[in-house]
Each structure stands twice: as structure tokens, then as C-alpha cells.
Design a protein around this motif. Structure first.
Motif, mmCIF file in Angstrom:
data_model
loop_
_atom_site.group_PDB
_atom_site.id
_atom_site.type_symbol
_atom_site.label_atom_id
_atom_site.label_comp_id
_atom_site.label_asym_id
_atom_site.label_seq_id
_atom_site.Cartn_x
_atom_site.Cartn_y
_atom_site.Cartn_z
ATOM 1 N N VAL A 206 0.847 -1.195 0.000
ATOM 2 C CA VAL A 206 0.000 0.000 0.000
ATOM 3 C C VAL A 206 0.884 1.248 0.000
ATOM 4 O O VAL A 206 0.667 2.181 -0.789
ATOM 5 C CB VAL A 206 -0.941 -0.021 1.228
ATOM 6 C CG1 VAL A 206 -1.788 1.239 1.262
ATOM 7 C CG2 VAL A 206 -1.821 -1.267 1.187
ATOM 8 N N GLU A 207 1.906 1.219 0.850
ATOM 9 C CA GLU A 207 2.818 2.366 0.885
ATOM 10 C C GLU A 207 3.585 2.513 -0.421
ATOM 11 O O GLU A 207 3.893 3.627 -0.842
ATOM 12 C CB GLU A 207 3.821 2.201 2.044
ATOM 13 C CG GLU A 207 3.217 2.501 3.397
ATOM 14 C CD GLU A 207 4.273 2.518 4.504
ATOM 15 O OE1 GLU A 207 3.923 2.137 5.618
ATOM 16 O OE2 GLU A 207 5.435 2.894 4.245
ATOM 17 N N LEU A 208 3.888 1.371 -1.057
ATOM 18 C CA LEU A 208 4.613 1.427 -2.333
ATOM 19 C C LEU A 208 3.814 2.213 -3.366
ATOM 20 O O LEU A 208 4.360 3.022 -4.113
ATOM 21 C CB LEU A 208 4.896 0.006 -2.853
ATOM 22 C CG LEU A 208 5.513 -0.071 -4.254
ATOM 23 C CD1 LEU A 208 6.904 0.560 -4.284
ATOM 24 C CD2 LEU A 208 5.598 -1.511 -4.751
ATOM 25 N N GLU A 209 2.488 1.982 -3.390
ATOM 26 C CA GLU A 209 1.651 2.672 -4.376
ATOM 27 C C GLU A 209 1.684 4.184 -4.138
ATOM 28 O O GLU A 209 1.828 4.966 -5.082
ATOM 29 C CB GLU A 209 0.220 2.132 -4.293
ATOM 30 C CG GLU A 209 -0.640 2.615 -5.443
ATOM 31 C CD GLU A 209 -2.020 1.969 -5.465
ATOM 32 O OE1 GLU A 209 -2.342 1.234 -4.508
ATOM 33 O OE2 GLU A 209 -2.760 2.219 -6.428
ATOM 34 N N ILE A 210 1.546 4.580 -2.868
ATOM 35 C CA ILE A 210 1.571 6.011 -2.541
ATOM 36 C C ILE A 210 2.938 6.610 -2.894
ATOM 37 O O ILE A 210 3.036 7.680 -3.491
ATOM 38 C CB ILE A 210 1.269 6.209 -1.029
ATOM 39 C CG1 ILE A 210 -0.113 5.636 -0.706
ATOM 40 C CG2 ILE A 210 1.366 7.668 -0.638
ATOM 41 C CD1 ILE A 210 -0.364 5.436 0.778
ATOM 42 N N TRP A 211 3.979 5.840 -2.547
ATOM 43 C CA TRP A 211 5.345 6.301 -2.817
ATOM 44 C C TRP A 211 5.572 6.477 -4.320
ATOM 45 O O TRP A 211 6.172 7.443 -4.768
ATOM 46 C CB TRP A 211 6.327 5.288 -2.233
ATOM 47 C CG TRP A 211 7.771 5.676 -2.376
ATOM 48 C CD1 TRP A 211 8.489 6.485 -1.553
ATOM 49 C CD2 TRP A 211 8.671 5.272 -3.415
ATOM 50 N NE1 TRP A 211 9.770 6.613 -2.009
ATOM 51 C CE2 TRP A 211 9.919 5.874 -3.149
ATOM 52 C CE3 TRP A 211 8.543 4.459 -4.546
ATOM 53 C CZ2 TRP A 211 11.029 5.695 -3.971
ATOM 54 C CZ3 TRP A 211 9.652 4.279 -5.368
ATOM 55 C CH2 TRP A 211 10.872 4.884 -5.072
ATOM 56 N N LEU A 212 5.046 5.510 -5.108
ATOM 57 C CA LEU A 212 5.234 5.564 -6.560
ATOM 58 C C LEU A 212 4.519 6.760 -7.173
ATOM 59 O O LEU A 212 4.991 7.356 -8.132
ATOM 60 C CB LEU A 212 4.724 4.269 -7.210
ATOM 61 C CG LEU A 212 5.744 3.151 -7.342
ATOM 62 C CD1 LEU A 212 5.069 1.868 -7.797
ATOM 63 C CD2 LEU A 212 6.851 3.538 -8.318
ATOM 64 N N GLU A 213 3.349 7.111 -6.601
ATOM 65 C CA GLU A 213 2.628 8.271 -7.139
ATOM 66 C C GLU A 213 3.437 9.545 -6.918
ATOM 67 O O GLU A 213 3.429 10.452 -7.746
ATOM 68 C CB GLU A 213 1.240 8.376 -6.484
ATOM 69 C CG GLU A 213 0.236 7.455 -7.172
ATOM 70 C CD GLU A 213 -1.025 7.213 -6.361
ATOM 71 O OE1 GLU A 213 -1.246 7.942 -5.372
ATOM 72 O OE2 GLU A 213 -1.778 6.279 -6.717
ATOM 73 N N LYS A 214 4.154 9.582 -5.801
ATOM 74 C CA LYS A 214 4.994 10.764 -5.513
ATOM 75 C C LYS A 214 6.317 10.698 -6.261
ATOM 76 O O LYS A 214 6.907 11.720 -6.580
ATOM 77 C CB LYS A 214 5.281 10.841 -4.002
ATOM 78 C CG LYS A 214 4.153 11.484 -3.226
ATOM 79 C CD LYS A 214 4.612 11.774 -1.794
ATOM 80 C CE LYS A 214 3.614 11.222 -0.809
ATOM 81 N NZ LYS A 214 4.204 10.803 0.447
ATOM 82 N N ASN A 215 6.789 9.474 -6.505
ATOM 83 C CA ASN A 215 8.086 9.296 -7.171
ATOM 84 C C ASN A 215 7.924 8.409 -8.405
ATOM 85 O O ASN A 215 8.451 7.301 -8.447
ATOM 86 C CB ASN A 215 9.103 8.640 -6.225
ATOM 87 C CG ASN A 215 9.264 9.390 -4.932
ATOM 88 O OD1 ASN A 215 9.969 10.389 -4.864
ATOM 89 N ND2 ASN A 215 8.578 8.927 -3.904
ATOM 90 N N PRO A 216 7.203 8.897 -9.408
ATOM 91 C CA PRO A 216 6.925 8.026 -10.556
ATOM 92 C C PRO A 216 8.218 7.583 -11.245
ATOM 93 O O PRO A 216 9.165 8.363 -11.358
ATOM 94 C CB PRO A 216 6.079 8.911 -11.476
ATOM 95 C CG PRO A 216 6.300 10.298 -11.008
ATOM 96 C CD PRO A 216 6.636 10.231 -9.557
#
Lengths: 454, 279
Positions: A206-216
Motif C-alpha cells: 500500500v505504501e509502495l503505491e503512494i510512494w510511486l505516485e509521488k516518485n513516478p
């Protein structure tokens, strides 16, 4: 690529079909009576170990096929294992291979040509998972030996002990002691603390998805059907298992599922992977590295901030050889469970020097070599720590390389089993259809199709 | 020698960078300990670390017996030379006939010759091992040499057919008229005329033979190390170019280079100073 893989598979099927048909035309190199008696006597426990060692000295040689991509490993074998085998009166000949599959194909071809026990060319193979599954399915293994060599005392083979699972099951295929545990591994991730601080790194999917949105674009995973990629996908599926049981259902063989049940089990995980795809490296044209070394290059070239693969001591080993920067650290991701397994030494059914092969597996599983391997080249113990005496366990602990940022306890708590080999095949095909080819079929139909074609 | 025009200079510049360009990063990589983004050159070189580790690094590994580079190099050269010699003996008469005679089914035969190049290497390798096992001919140099002939001969016949096609038959007739024996004609007229073609075909053969991996592995049952099997066990599947892979890649170029250097003189003397031009 997937087309390539498919035609490759088709080709392999064709080849094996041809091999089976022509086998009858060949003169049989059947096992000599004497060697066959040796095999059945050993497997049934009638032979003393000194008799095995005597026969091994007469055979004089053992041919071991192993992945040869690491200079550290190759040097360690020459420096440590070769002299140990020489003490037993046996010359260790190693063949360094790029893909374990090559050795398996060699064994199967020889068997197809009627070369039985004593007449092949491969005495031992370092393998696990898919390749063991293939040899087991083709009935190309020597037999149950691992629980009968003297050093089996360092390994848990007790069926009733749940901790024996890693020795009894290899990607869900029952090992039946037909392979000797040699080393262990755990799926880990690594990051460069200079670029991404541990506090900012994701801890679960779940955190990975949020992180990826911030760091595409700052992360990607190895492409299935490579086993490193498969493992990442399995970890995600565990995490989104709707029953909340994580890895548990994934231990069952594919035949125990209906298409509907399996769809329900894996759909949330696959939808997640689909959702994060646009945020992976490459964005609209996502880039999935072909194997772990390409992934390491991406990481070293600063294209991704962290990456995942098997390797409890990977960070330690790669800092040592200069492959990774000094600031690289291990990341315990995901907190929902990190797959742990073992890898093994198997003896093929047509080993030319079966007694020497048995002595070899015994030498390799001796505590001395297990600890030397851990200390010198950072390959985790294959032996089970609770089977060691107090002093032995202390020596093993002392030999452990640094984990760089995580503790052994933490990794131990997060360890989960890998997926049943028959599910792995289906899961990788669903990934190819659903994610790579972007199939327009409803998800349930993709799953049903792959289960049927399996 | 007259000076080169601007265009020629540019062309030569691109030719040289095209050939030598890829070798530069390879050479640097083979000398690096740590070479990562964003450094243009390695941040730590191999020689700075070589004494601090117990395992041999980069070129130390390649020159260490554990890497098996020396026996692999010997095997590679021995195999390549035998394959080339045998392939020439087989291909020369075949090419001569294909270039000078017409017979029924000739084009079909030419297609048949190319078959090993069309069938996937995996199928050829496993199939060949199966046949070799029947004769008990596997796992040694002889088996590998015979196996290498299969992909080498098609190329060789092709190259030599072209050479024979361009050979002026009149010259052979002249020698015959002047009373030369068949051996003399071959030795003093035909052979010098086709020598450049033979050397080109031999170079092809050596380059192909030194690079065959799957066939060598299966037919040799993994018991014979060659430079190709060593390199492939490092880099197959693509990926990071670590110092040892880079070094091995440079080493595997050697047999071809050696042959080029060796034949360079011969070519120069025989072709350019002999005054035998096709007129």
C-alpha cells in the motif's frame, strides 16, 4: 518477448516429443546390475557409510554442474571444496553453467538416449524450484538420499515438525529427500541511503503505491516468467489475498482450485499490479528488467531508487565486490511477508558416479563447509540452526555477514514460504496475459484459460 | 602516398570509432572496482582494492587458474584450427563444383546446405547430442570439432563459391597448355588465386567456432571449457557488465585478432605484390 517464450516452449515440447519417439531406436545403456544394487541398497539403508566412501574412491571423480556467474563462489569451490573432496580420494570436476536448465536438459536428453545409472555425465546439480520440479516429473532423480547421508543430522527431516517445511518442500514439490538442502535464501529489497532514506522507503505494498505516485518511475520489478519476477508477483498476491491468510492458500497445488476460487484468490493482487504499472520505470511504456543483473544496473545507474531480489547477504556481498555503493542497505519489504526458501543439490538418476555424488553432498552439508560458505562468500546456511549444538550454533552465528540495516530477527519474523510450483506456472502466464499483453478479456476468463491450458 | 580527402578522413574516423569505440568502455569496465552513476569514470579502480580482498578481482581472476581462461583459450584455438582445416577440405571441392558446374537439383542442394543455419541452435544441439550418444561420441574435443563443422561449412561453402565464381578459368587452361601437372596447376596457379578467399573463409570459420556456445555445451556434455562457455556462464541473459565479464569479452576477441595479424602479411604479399590481378 512473450511470443519468444511461447515459441521456445513449443520448441521444447517438440524436441522432447521427438526425443521420446527416437529413444526406442537406441541401444540401451542400461544401468549395470552392480550399480543398480548399490543404489537400491543405499536408498533402503542397507549400506554402511564406509562402504559408500570406499566405492566413491573407486569411482574417483564427481561432476558437479552449478551456476558459475560468481567469481567468489568459483574461487571458494576451488579453494575449499576441491581439497576436501581430494581428501576423500575424489576429484571434483565442476561445470559452470549460466542456466540450471541446461544441465537438466542434458540429463533428460541422455536419459532419452537410454543412458541409465552410471552412463550419464551429470553427478550433481545445484538447483531448486522449477528445475527440481522438472526432474521430479520426468522421474529423473536418483532417489531418497538426503536423510541418509551422515551430515543429514544438521537438517530437519521430521515430517511432524513444521520447521522441516523448507527441507521437505521445494516450491511446493515434495522433495522426498531426493535433494540435499545446501543453502538458504530470502527475498529482500535494497536501497541507496544516499538517494532514499529508510524512513521514506515504503514498507508494504500500500505504501509502495503512494510512494510511486509521488516518485513516478523510481521502481520496477524483474519481468516474469523469470523467477525473481515471479517471486515479486507472488509476494504481492500474498499481500492482497482476500482471505487475509497471506501465503497459506498458495501452498496448495493448482488441481485443488476451481477457476473461480483461484480468480478470487489472485484478482486483487493482479489489479494492484495493473494499477501501479503506469508509475513504474518507463511510465506509459513500462520497463521490466529481464533479470536481476539488469535490475542491479538500473539501480547502480540511478534509474530506480530501490530494487528487490533473492539474497539475504546480497548487500554485504555486492558492497564487498564493488557492485553496490557503500551506502547501499537492505530493506525489509514488504512487511506482509518476504518469501524464504532453500536451494539444493540433486543427484540425477543416471549419475555416472553415484557413490562419489553421495559423498559430495555429504561434504557440502558438513558444518565446516556450511560455515565457511557463510563466512567467505555470504551464502546463508542450508543447515538448520536448531539442529546444531550450542557451540556449533555460536560458530555459525559468528560467521554471519552484516545485514546492513535490518536484523536477522526482523527478517525471520517476516519470512513466508514460496508458492507451489504448479501455481507458479499459472501465475506467470496470467501476468503475461493480463499485464504484459493487456488482454481485453475479463480477468476470470484469463485465469480460466490459463488453468485449462496448464 | 597521396593525402586523403576530407570525406575519406571522416569515413576513416567513423570506421575506427565504430570498431574501437565499443572496446573503450569495455576496457575501462574491466579495470573498474566500482563504476556507477553518476561517475564518468570508475570511482574506485581495481588496483586500489586488489590487495584488500581475499578473492581475486577483475584481471587477477582472469589470470588466476581458477578462471580456467588458459585451458579454455587452448581448447578454443585448437578446436577453431581443426574445424577450419576440416571445413576447408570439405568445402573447397564442394564450392568448386557449385561455382563451375550445373546439375539437377543444385538450388535445392544449396538450400539444404543452409539448413543448419535456419533450424534453431537448441534443436540442432540436443538432436546432435542424441545422435552422438548413440555412437558413444560425446563429451570430448573430437565431438565438439565435428559438431562445429555443421554451422561452419554452410558459411564457408558460400564464401568459397563466390571466389571460385570469379576465378578466371582461362588461367588454369593456360597452365595446362604449358604442360603443368594437375598438382602444379593447383599449387602455383589456382591456390594463389583463391588464397584471399580461403583466408576470408577461414576467418569466418574461426570467428564462428570461437563463439558457439549451446552446441559446445551439449555435445561436450559440459566437460570441455572454451572461451565461449566461460563467457556465456557469466553474461547469458544480459545484464551488468562486471569487470570479469568485460575482461573475458576482451579475451575472446583474441583468437580472431591473432588470426588476422597472422594472415595480414600473407594477404599483402600474395595478393598485392604478386601482380596476379583478374584481367
Amino acid at each position: 518477448m512473450s511470443k519468444g517464450t511461447q515459441s521456445m516452449n513449443l520448441l521444447k515440447k517438440l524436441i522432447s516429443a521427438c526425443l521420446l519417439n527416437t529413444a526406442v531406436l537406441f541401444p540401451a545403456y542400461a544401468a549395470d546390475k552392480d550399480i543398480d544394487i548399490f543404489r537400491s541398497d543405499f536408498v533402503s539403508g542397507k549400506l554402511s557409510w564406509s562402504e559408500v566412501e570406499k566405492r566413491a574412491r573407486e569411482e574417483g571423480t564427481v561432476n558437479w554442474f552449478h551456476w558459475g556467474g560468481s567469481e567468489q563462489l568459483n574461487s571458494w569451490i576451488e579453494r575449499v571444496v576441491v581439497p576436501k573432496m581430494a581428501d576423500k580420494g575424489i576429484t571434483l570436476k565442476t561445470t559452470r553453467i549460466a542456466g540450471t536448465r541446461d544441465a537438466v536438459d542434458l540429463v533428460l536428453t541422455e536419459l532419452a538416449a537410454g543412458r541409465e545409472l552410471g552412463h550419464g555425465s551429470v553427478d550433481a546439480i545445484w538447483l531448486n524450484g522449477d528445475n527440481f520440479y522438472t526432474l521430479s516429473k520426468q522421474e529423473a532423480l536418483f532417489g531418497s538420499f538426503a536423510d541418509k547421508v551422515p551430515n543429514s543430522k544438521y537438517f530437519e527431516f521430521d515430517q511432524d515438525n513444521p520447521r522441516a517445511q523448507l527441507n521437505l518442500s521445494d516450491f511446493g514439490t515434495p522433495t522426498q529427500a531426493r535433494e540435499m538442502p545446501w543453502s538458504g535464501e530470502q527475498y529482500i529489497c535494497y536501497l541507496d541511503s544516499k538517494r532514499l532514506s529508510r524512513a521514506n522507503a515504503p514498507k508494504d505494498f500500500v505504501e509502495l503505491e503512494i510512494w510511486l505516485e509521488k516518485n513516478p518511475g523510481r521502481f520496477t520489478y524483474v519481468k516474469p516468467p523469470h523467477y525473481i519476477g515471479n517471486t515479486f508477483v507472488q509476494t504481492a498476491l500474498y499481500s492482497f489475498n482476500p482471505s487475509g491468510q497471506g501465503y497459506k492458500e498458495f501452498q496448495r497445488p493448482i488441481t485443488s482450485f476451481t477457476a473461480d476460487e483461484f480468480t478470487k484468490l489472485v484478482q486483487p493482487g493482479f489489479e494492484y499490479l495493473k494499477r501501479i504499472e503506469p508509475h513504474l520505470l518507463g511510465g506509459d511504456t513500462p520497463f521490466y528488467p529481464q533479470n536481476q543483473s539488469v535490475n542491479q544496473s538500473l539501480y547502480n545507474n540511478g534509474e530506480v531508487d530501490f530494487a528487490c531480489e533473492f539474497g539475504l547477504y546480497l548487500v554485504h556481498n555486492n558492497i564487498k565486490t564493488g557492485t553496490f555503493s557503500e551506502t547501499t542497505e537492505t530493506l525489509a519489504f514488504p512487511s506482509s511477508g518476504m518469501i524464504k526458501n532453500k536451494n539444493f543439490l540433486a543427484i540425477p538418476k543416471n549419475a555416472p558416479h553415484p557413490a562419489a555424488a553421495l559423498v559430495f553432498t555429504n561434504v557440502m552439508s558438513s558444518l565446516e563447509l556450511q560455515i565457511s560458505k557463510l563466512k567467505d562468500i555470504g551464502y546463508p546456511l542450508g543447515a538448520d540452526i536448531w539442529k546444531l549444538s550450542g557451540a556449533e550454533a555460536l560458530a555459525a552465528k559468528a560467521a554471519e555477514p552484516a545485514l546492513h540495516g535490518v536484523t536477522a530477527d526482523e527478517l525471520g519474523r517476516l519470512a513466508v514460504s514460496d508458492t507451489n510450483a504448479s501455481l507458479v506456472k499459472v501465475i506467470e502466464k496470467i501476468w503475461v496475459d493480463y499485464i504484459e499483453k493487456k488482454s481485453s478479456l475479463p480477468f476470470g476468463e484469463i485465469v480460466a484459460k490459463q488453468i485449462v491450458s496448464n | 602516398m597521396r593525402s586523403l580527402s576530407k570525406l575519406q578522413r571522416v569515413a576513416i574516423f567513423f570506421l575506427i570509432t565504430g570498431i574501437l569505440g565499443p572496446l573503450a568502455p569495455l576496457t575501462i569496465a574491466s579495470l573498474a572496482f566500482r563504476w556507477g552513476w553518476p561517475d564518468l569514470l570508475p570511482s574506485i579502480w581495481w588496483w586500489e582494492k586488489r590487495d584488500t580482498l581475499q578473492v581475486p578481482l577483475a584481471w587477477d581472476y582472469i589470470f588466476d587458474p581458477v578462471s580456467r581462461v588458459v585451458p579454455a583459450m587452448q581448447n578454443t584455438i585448437l578446436i577453431a584450427l581443426c574445424v577450419t582445416l576440416l571445413a576447408l577440405i570439405i568445402s573447397l571441392p564442394a564450392a568448386k563444383v557449385l561455382a563451375t558446374q550445373n546439375f539437377k537439383g543444385k538450388s535445392l542442394f544449396e538450400l539444404f546446405l543452409a539448413a543448419p543455419l535456419i533450424v534453431p541452435e537448441m534443436a540442432v544441439s540436443l538432436g546432435m547430442l542424441l545422435v552422438f550418444l548413440q555412437f558413444g561420441l560425446q563429451g570430448n574435443l573430437v565431438a565438439i570439432i565435428i559438431a562445429h563443422l555443421v554451422p561452419v561449412i554452410p558459411y564457408m561453402v558460400r564464401v568459397l563459391t563466390v571466389i571460385y565464381g570469379e576465378l578466371d578459368k582461362g588461367m588454369l587452361d593456360q597452365a595446362a597448355l604449358l604442360g603443368a601437372s594437375r598438382y602444379q596447376i593447383f599449387r602455383y596457379v589456382e591456390f594463389p588465386l583463391i588464397l584471399p578467399g580461403i583466408l576470408a573463409a577461414a576467418l569466418f570459420s574461426i570467428l564462428i567456432s570461437t563463439n558457439i556456445f549451446l552446441l559446445t555445451f551439449y555435445v561436450g556434455q559440459g566437460q570441455v571449457d572454451t572461451l565461449a562457455t566461460l563467457l556465456f556462464s557469466k553474461i547469458r541473459g544480459g545484464g551488468a557488465l562486471d569487470p570479469v565479464s568485460a575482461g573475458l569479452t576482451l579475451v575472446i576477441i583474441l583468437p580472431g585478432l591473432l588470426f588476422l595479424a597472422f594472415t595480414h602479411r600473407t594477404l599483402k604479399e600474395e595478393v598485392f605484390s604478386g601482380g596476379l590481378n583478374k584481367s
